[in-house]
Structure formats: structure tokens, C-alpha cells
Design a protein around this motif. Sequence first.
Motif, PDB file in Angstrom:
ATOM      1  N   GLU A 296     -28.521  -9.145  99.744  1.00 18.77           N
ATOM      2  CA  GLU A 296     -28.597  -7.925  98.956  1.00 18.77           C
ATOM      3  C   GLU A 296     -27.480  -7.836  97.919  1.00 18.77           C
ATOM      4  O   GLU A 296     -27.634  -7.215  96.873  1.00 18.77           O
ATOM      5  CB  GLU A 296     -28.540  -6.706  99.886  1.00 18.77           C
ATOM      6  CG  GLU A 296     -29.722  -6.593 100.837  1.00 18.77           C
ATOM      7  CD  GLU A 296     -31.036  -6.386 100.112  1.00 18.77           C
ATOM      8  OE1 GLU A 296     -31.019  -5.851  98.986  1.00 18.77           O
ATOM      9  OE2 GLU A 296     -32.090  -6.754 100.673  1.00 18.77           O
ATOM     10  N   GLU A 297     -26.327  -8.441  98.229  1.00 18.07           N
ATOM     11  CA  GLU A 297     -25.193  -8.339  97.323  1.00 18.07           C
ATOM     12  C   GLU A 297     -24.581  -9.713  97.086  1.00 18.07           C
ATOM     13  O   GLU A 297     -24.492 -10.527  98.009  1.00 18.07           O
ATOM     14  CB  GLU A 297     -24.122  -7.404  97.898  1.00 18.07           C
ATOM     15  CG  GLU A 297     -24.571  -5.958  98.029  1.00 18.07           C
ATOM     16  CD  GLU A 297     -23.446  -5.074  98.542  1.00 18.07           C
ATOM     17  OE1 GLU A 297     -22.329  -5.597  98.754  1.00 18.07           O
ATOM     18  OE2 GLU A 297     -23.678  -3.867  98.728  1.00 18.07           O
ATOM     19  N   PHE A 298     -24.177  -9.958  95.864  1.00 15.32           N
ATOM     20  CA  PHE A 298     -23.425 -11.155  95.516  1.00 15.32           C
ATOM     21  C   PHE A 298     -22.657 -10.878  94.239  1.00 15.32           C
ATOM     22  O   PHE A 298     -22.987  -9.959  93.479  1.00 15.32           O
ATOM     23  CB  PHE A 298     -24.343 -12.378  95.350  1.00 15.32           C
ATOM     24  CG  PHE A 298     -25.359 -12.251  94.258  1.00 15.32           C
ATOM     25  CD1 PHE A 298     -25.073 -12.655  92.957  1.00 15.32           C
ATOM     26  CD2 PHE A 298     -26.616 -11.717  94.517  1.00 15.32           C
ATOM     27  CE1 PHE A 298     -26.011 -12.535  91.943  1.00 15.32           C
ATOM     28  CE2 PHE A 298     -27.564 -11.586  93.510  1.00 15.32           C
ATOM     29  CZ  PHE A 298     -27.253 -11.992  92.210  1.00 15.32           C
TER      30      PHE A 298
ATOM     31  N   THR B  21     -31.465 -13.000  91.392  1.00 13.57           N
ATOM     32  CA  THR B  21     -31.468 -11.728  92.112  1.00 13.57           C
ATOM     33  C   THR B  21     -32.793 -11.492  92.807  1.00 13.57           C
ATOM     34  O   THR B  21     -32.838 -11.056  93.977  1.00 13.57           O
ATOM     35  CB  THR B  21     -31.171 -10.564  91.142  1.00 13.57           C
ATOM     36  OG1 THR B  21     -29.881 -10.757  90.552  1.00 13.57           O
ATOM     37  CG2 THR B  21     -31.191  -9.228  91.881  1.00 13.57           C
ATOM     38  N   ASN B  22     -33.894 -11.766  92.130  1.00 15.02           N
ATOM     39  CA  ASN B  22     -35.220 -11.591  92.735  1.00 15.02           C
ATOM     40  C   ASN B  22     -35.387 -12.477  93.956  1.00 15.02           C
ATOM     41  O   ASN B  22     -35.925 -12.042  94.985  1.00 15.02           O
ATOM     42  CB  ASN B  22     -36.313 -11.889  91.705  1.00 15.02           C
ATOM     43  CG  ASN B  22     -36.337 -10.871  90.580  1.00 15.02           C
ATOM     44  OD1 ASN B  22     -35.939  -9.723  90.768  1.00 15.02           O
ATOM     45  ND2 ASN B  22     -36.797 -11.291  89.401  1.00 15.02           N
ATOM     46  N   PHE B  23     -34.923 -13.734  93.843  1.00 19.15           N
ATOM     47  CA  PHE B  23     -35.044 -14.629  94.996  1.00 19.15           C
ATOM     48  C   PHE B  23     -34.119 -14.190  96.120  1.00 19.15           C
ATOM     49  O   PHE B  23     -34.514 -14.178  97.295  1.00 19.15           O
ATOM     50  CB  PHE B  23     -34.712 -16.064  94.577  1.00 19.15           C
ATOM     51  CG  PHE B  23     -34.569 -16.996  95.753  1.00 19.15           C
ATOM     52  CD1 PHE B  23     -35.688 -17.446  96.428  1.00 19.15           C
ATOM     53  CD2 PHE B  23     -33.317 -17.402  96.193  1.00 19.15           C
ATOM     54  CE1 PHE B  23     -35.571 -18.280  97.529  1.00 19.15           C
ATOM     55  CE2 PHE B  23     -33.183 -18.239  97.288  1.00 19.15           C
ATOM     56  CZ  PHE B  23     -34.315 -18.682  97.951  1.00 19.15           C
ATOM     57  N   ALA B  24     -32.866 -13.849  95.799  1.00 18.25           N
ATOM     58  CA  ALA B  24     -31.881 -13.486  96.819  1.00 18.25           C
ATOM     59  C   ALA B  24     -32.366 -12.311  97.661  1.00 18.25           C
ATOM     60  O   ALA B  24     -32.232 -12.304  98.888  1.00 18.25           O
ATOM     61  CB  ALA B  24     -30.541 -13.166  96.159  1.00 18.25           C
ATOM     62  N   ARG B  25     -32.955 -11.326  97.020  1.00 21.18           N
ATOM     63  CA  ARG B  25     -33.454 -10.165  97.762  1.00 21.18           C
ATOM     64  C   ARG B  25     -34.575 -10.551  98.709  1.00 21.18           C
ATOM     65  O   ARG B  25     -34.713  -9.986  99.800  1.00 21.18           O
ATOM     66  CB  ARG B  25     -33.922  -9.095  96.786  1.00 21.18           C
ATOM     67  CG  ARG B  25     -32.773  -8.368  96.071  1.00 21.18           C
ATOM     68  CD  ARG B  25     -33.278  -7.409  95.013  1.00 21.18           C
ATOM     69  NE  ARG B  25     -32.172  -6.710  94.363  1.00 21.18           N
ATOM     70  CZ  ARG B  25     -32.294  -6.003  93.255  1.00 21.18           C
ATOM     71  NH1 ARG B  25     -33.487  -5.892  92.664  1.00 21.18           N
ATOM     72  NH2 ARG B  25     -31.244  -5.396  92.729  1.00 21.18           N
TER      73      ARG B  25
ATOM     74  N   ASP C   2     -27.868 -13.916  81.618  1.00 21.59           N
ATOM     75  CA  ASP C   2     -28.598 -12.769  82.164  1.00 21.59           C
ATOM     76  C   ASP C   2     -29.944 -13.176  82.756  1.00 21.59           C
ATOM     77  O   ASP C   2     -30.369 -12.644  83.790  1.00 21.59           O
ATOM     78  CB  ASP C   2     -28.815 -11.722  81.068  1.00 21.59           C
ATOM     79  CG  ASP C   2     -27.528 -11.019  80.660  1.00 21.59           C
ATOM     80  OD1 ASP C   2     -26.549 -11.095  81.433  1.00 21.59           O
ATOM     81  OD2 ASP C   2     -27.500 -10.420  79.563  1.00 21.59           O
ATOM     82  N   ALA C   3     -30.620 -14.127  82.113  1.00 26.38           N
ATOM     83  CA  ALA C   3     -31.921 -14.585  82.622  1.00 26.38           C
ATOM     84  C   ALA C   3     -31.762 -15.267  83.974  1.00 26.38           C
ATOM     85  O   ALA C   3     -32.585 -15.096  84.886  1.00 26.38           O
ATOM     86  CB  ALA C   3     -32.569 -15.536  81.615  1.00 26.38           C
ATOM     87  N   ILE C   4     -30.700 -16.059  84.122  1.00 27.15           N
ATOM     88  CA  ILE C   4     -30.440 -16.745  85.391  1.00 27.15           C
ATOM     89  C   ILE C   4     -30.139 -15.727  86.491  1.00 27.15           C
ATOM     90  O   ILE C   4     -30.641 -15.830  87.617  1.00 27.15           O
ATOM     91  CB  ILE C   4     -29.273 -17.747  85.237  1.00 27.15           C
ATOM     92  CG1 ILE C   4     -29.705 -18.908  84.345  1.00 27.15           C
ATOM     93  CG2 ILE C   4     -28.811 -18.251  86.596  1.00 27.15           C
ATOM     94  CD1 ILE C   4     -28.581 -19.865  83.997  1.00 27.15           C
TER      95      ILE C   4
END
Length: 633
Positions: free
Chosen positions: A198-200, A189-193, A182-184
Amino acid sequence: MTDPIYKTDALIAEDIDAYLEAHQHKTMLRFITCGSVDDGKSTLIGRLLYDSKMIFEDQLATLEADSKRVGTQGGNIDFALLVDGLAAEREQGITIDVAYRFFATEKRKFIVADTPGHEQYTRNMVTGASTADLAVILIDARKGVLTQTRRHSYLVQLLGIKNVVLAVNKMDLVDYDQATYDAIIEDYTNFARSIGIEEFVAIPISGLAGDNIAAHSDTMPWYTGPALLPHLEEVEISNTVEQEQPFSMPVQWVNRPNLDFRGFAGLIATGSIRPGDSVRVLPSGKTSEVARIVSLEGDRELAVAGESVTLTLKDEIDCSRGQVIVAAQAPLEVADQFESTIVWMDEQEMVPGRAYWMKIGTQTVSATVQHPKYEVNVNTQEQLAAKTLDLNAIGVANITLDREIPFDAYDNNHALGGFILIDKITNATVAAGLINFALRRSTNVHWQATDIDRADHAAMKNQKPAVVWLTGLSGSGKSTIGNILEKKLARMNRHTFLLDGDNVRHGLNKDLGFTEADRIENIRRVGEVAKLMTDAGLIVITAFISPFRSERDMVRSMMQPGEFVEVFVDTPLEVAEERDVKGLYAKARSGQLKNFTGIDSPYEAPFNAEIRIDTTAMSPEEAADAIIDRLIP
């Protein structure tokens, strides 16, 4: 009665035909695995091959023996050995090349590109991603999100791959801990946005143990999403976006098997086409209608993006390889200057102002890259000031071409918006690029036609224009020969002008230094001036060290065929240094003068100069006479 267990040859053949028919109509998914070093990409692909039963018995026996020899953890099979085929990869334990593998399941066919994880080989990752429909980004559960993870994710987004799977691998080494997973996911998610992903789909896996690869694993009951292979089988891939756009097809080949047939073959990049549709050929702008759509299966009534066909037109219009056939009512833009995003892939840094070959679509043109506007920090998305681009750097820069080409932004059309840059000397691919948009000045600036052209200027002077390009080391005698040559031509009533290297640096090029980039810009400006002078009908004599072949070739390409005469003033370094009239070699040897040709900056001698002058065996007077004999037979 025949035992149903035993089939006749006819039934066996029928089964084979049915299998081949079903296999032929399966959809194909191209995907890439990427991530940092030792994240388990090769192991994952080996596991996919194993679980999809794509390994022969003899391969499996060899794999088991090799795994025992290398001492795999827990006695498991080392599936990475299926993919890391290069000896160097097995010795180093890393992937250093793009390995393509094919496998299939009952539902779909797959081509997977296993790309290197080491930063040094990021360029290979770009190669593998350029044709992918989906990206599997691996993260080692013990290490979390790393710089290379961010770099590969940024490139995936940049190259327009919409389907992304985040595979958190080696969960067995963190005791299948949900909190770690969950931490990963939160970090990624923060970096991807921040980069536009937006989605993965996130999946916790163990490539070595097979957890959540082909089916759900009991080791992670807290995970309720899909296993990897079922997700790859079900994920939707479609080129509807390309098909909904107006028609465009770069011409790959003019098909002329006989005098009765002339067609234009290519891969349809966007849109669809039918017989009778109006089309336009770019960049000429000529229009016609499609007469036939020819394929291996015969004539077609419809062809769509992604299909290779041959089009015949109702009118005999000029069309050749590299040109683009488009819908007549929705033509592409045509321009020769662009803002582009560039991924530098060569160990030698980018040299602003140097001419490279650009391959875009089915054509190759000469391109000059300007100083970068900025370089992108893949970790923070910060735009950094940059004078050049190094290996694996990503930046934005303007590019100028030697001619106008039809194009589209990469976001709309990968085929006509993506390109590669090729070094003109080594033929090495040095960069991949994406066109963002055309520069407005490329469409606002037009060539002004005049009534008195270059032929009239030459006729008034009763001579053929030419550029005599004297090149050689400092102290070789270029300026001396050029001065004598101009005096001899003046006595023959020839109209000339001498451009000397030192003289132009007092005015036209006084803002330039002696770095490699400045030397290139120095020669580019002189070449443009020399071209204008030949348009005026003059014989132009230049005396420049001009140490790089690519820049001399750049100037040659500006001139009319046969008008550029390269003269190699060939003087050994020790002889030029003995002369040292200006004391430059002494300063360079003492370290007072940096980037001096022959000392700490290279000189690239011409391969095929029109004239070679050996100054150890020929006087300046004799050299000038030899040049005149070549100019005025």
C-alpha cells in the motif's frame, strides 16, 4: 603551551573511545537491492559506499584504473566494480551471487545485500531478503516495470518487508524527464496495490552520476522528496510488533558448562521475558518459571525480541535443541500438517510425495510436500493449476511432517513460521516456505491407544518383526527371491506376508501410474502398509524396484530401529534385459513404455544396503538363505 592543533596520545585515545562508543550505539538497517538485470543495483551500492566515504584511497585508485580499462561511459567511475567481485560477474557484466556490504554514516550503520537480477538467480534474492528490514527495488527508467520487477516486489511483500523504496534509476539516460518518471510510478502503483503493497517511497536517481543519492540534485528540480541516503538514515525500523507478541524462543543450545548450571540458549523470536515469568516448553507442554536470564554482560532483569540470552528454569524439566520455550499462558499451536506458500529454488522440479528435510527455527524434521493447490502468476496474481513447481515458481501446497512441531503463521512470527526445504540426498536447499496455517485434520485426528501393542503381537508370534525390502531393476529376480524366502520362513513357523510390486498395483495402488511422483506415492503407501504389518508382529517381505534412495530412506524412517533390512538385488542392466520375462525392456526400447527404470528413468543403487545379492554369482535359493542368516542369526 601545547599547540591545540597537535593532540597528545591520551586525547587521541579519548577521541577514538568516544567514536567507538557512538558507533556502537548506532542503529543498524539491513536492506536489499533488487530488480531486473542491469538496472544498476551494483552501481548504486558502489555509489553509496563512495558517498559514505567507505572506500580507501588504494581502492579508489584501483577503481579509477579499472574504470578506464573497461571504458566507462563519459569517463565516470564504474562503481559496480566495487561490488561485482566475482570474476564471472565482471566477465558477464551481471551479479550472480548475493554480495553483502557494510557501510556507515554519522547517523546509522548499514548492511546491504546486492542480489542478482537475472530470473535464474531469483533464489539468491530470497536469501538476501530473508533478513532485510527494507527493500530498494530498482527500475531502469528506459525500460519501466518488468516481469522481474513484479516478481521481486511480490517476494518482498510475501516475506513481510514493510519498508519499500522504489528507485527509478538511470534518469540521466532519459534526460531527467518527469513524464517518464510519473508514468513508471503510476504503472508500479497499480501493480503494488494488487499484491498488498500500500505504501512505498519513490525516488528518481542516477547511480552513475550520483543524482538524488546523498543529496538533492539540481537536475530534477521537480522532485521534492528525500534523497536516498538521507531516507535510509531516517526511516524507522522497529521490532515493536515482535516485542508486543507473547514470548517465544527456539532453543539453539543446552548450555551445561558444569553440574551446577543448566541453561537454554537461543534468540528470542517474539515478546519479552523476566525472571519469575511462567513458561512452557513445547511440544512436551511441561511448565516452569524462569530463574535467571544470563547474557555476556551478566544477569538481566529483562530480555526482548531480537536478543540472544540463556534462560535457566526453576524446575528440572526436559528441554533440548529444537524445542521452543513460550509464555505459559499463551502457548503456540502444535501440529504436523500445514498449508504453506513455497518458493521453489532448485533447477530440479519439486516432486510431490518426496520427503525433504525441513529446517524451521532450530530444528530439522522430515517433510513431505503434496501436489500444489495452485501456482501464482506474479504478473496477474492469477492462481494457476499446477502438478509441480519449477525453478523460481511460487505456489501453495500442503506439507506433512513426521512429527508435531510448535509453530506460528509467518505473518506473526518469521522465526517459527518460515522454513527451508533440503534435498535429503544432495543436501541442497531446494525451497523456502512460509506457513499459512495448520490443517484442521492435524488437530482433530489423534492416535488411539490400544491395550494390545506391537510388543504383544510379536510375543504371540514368537518372532521379531522386520521388513525385508528387496530392491533392484526389473528382471533382477526380486519376486523370485521373495517367494522362496517366504516359503523357507513358513517352514520355520515364521509369520510372514509378501508384498509384491505388481500385486499391489492391482488393488491398493491401481490408481497410480509410473511418473516419478506416482512411483513415490506407490512406495509411500506400501511403506505405510508394511509398518502396520510390523505392528501386527509380522515379517514383511517386499519386492519393488523402488528406484529412488530418498523413498527407500523414507520407508526406513517409518520403522523401528533395526527392523528395516534393505536387500539390493544387484543385477547388471544387460543381464536383466536379457531375461525380460515380461517383455517390458523391449517395449521401453521401442518407445511404447515411458519412464521405465534403467532405460529412460534412473535407478539409484543403495549406498549401504544391509545385504547385497549378486545374482550373477548366487542362485535365488542361496540368496534367500543369506537373508535368513541375517534375519535369524
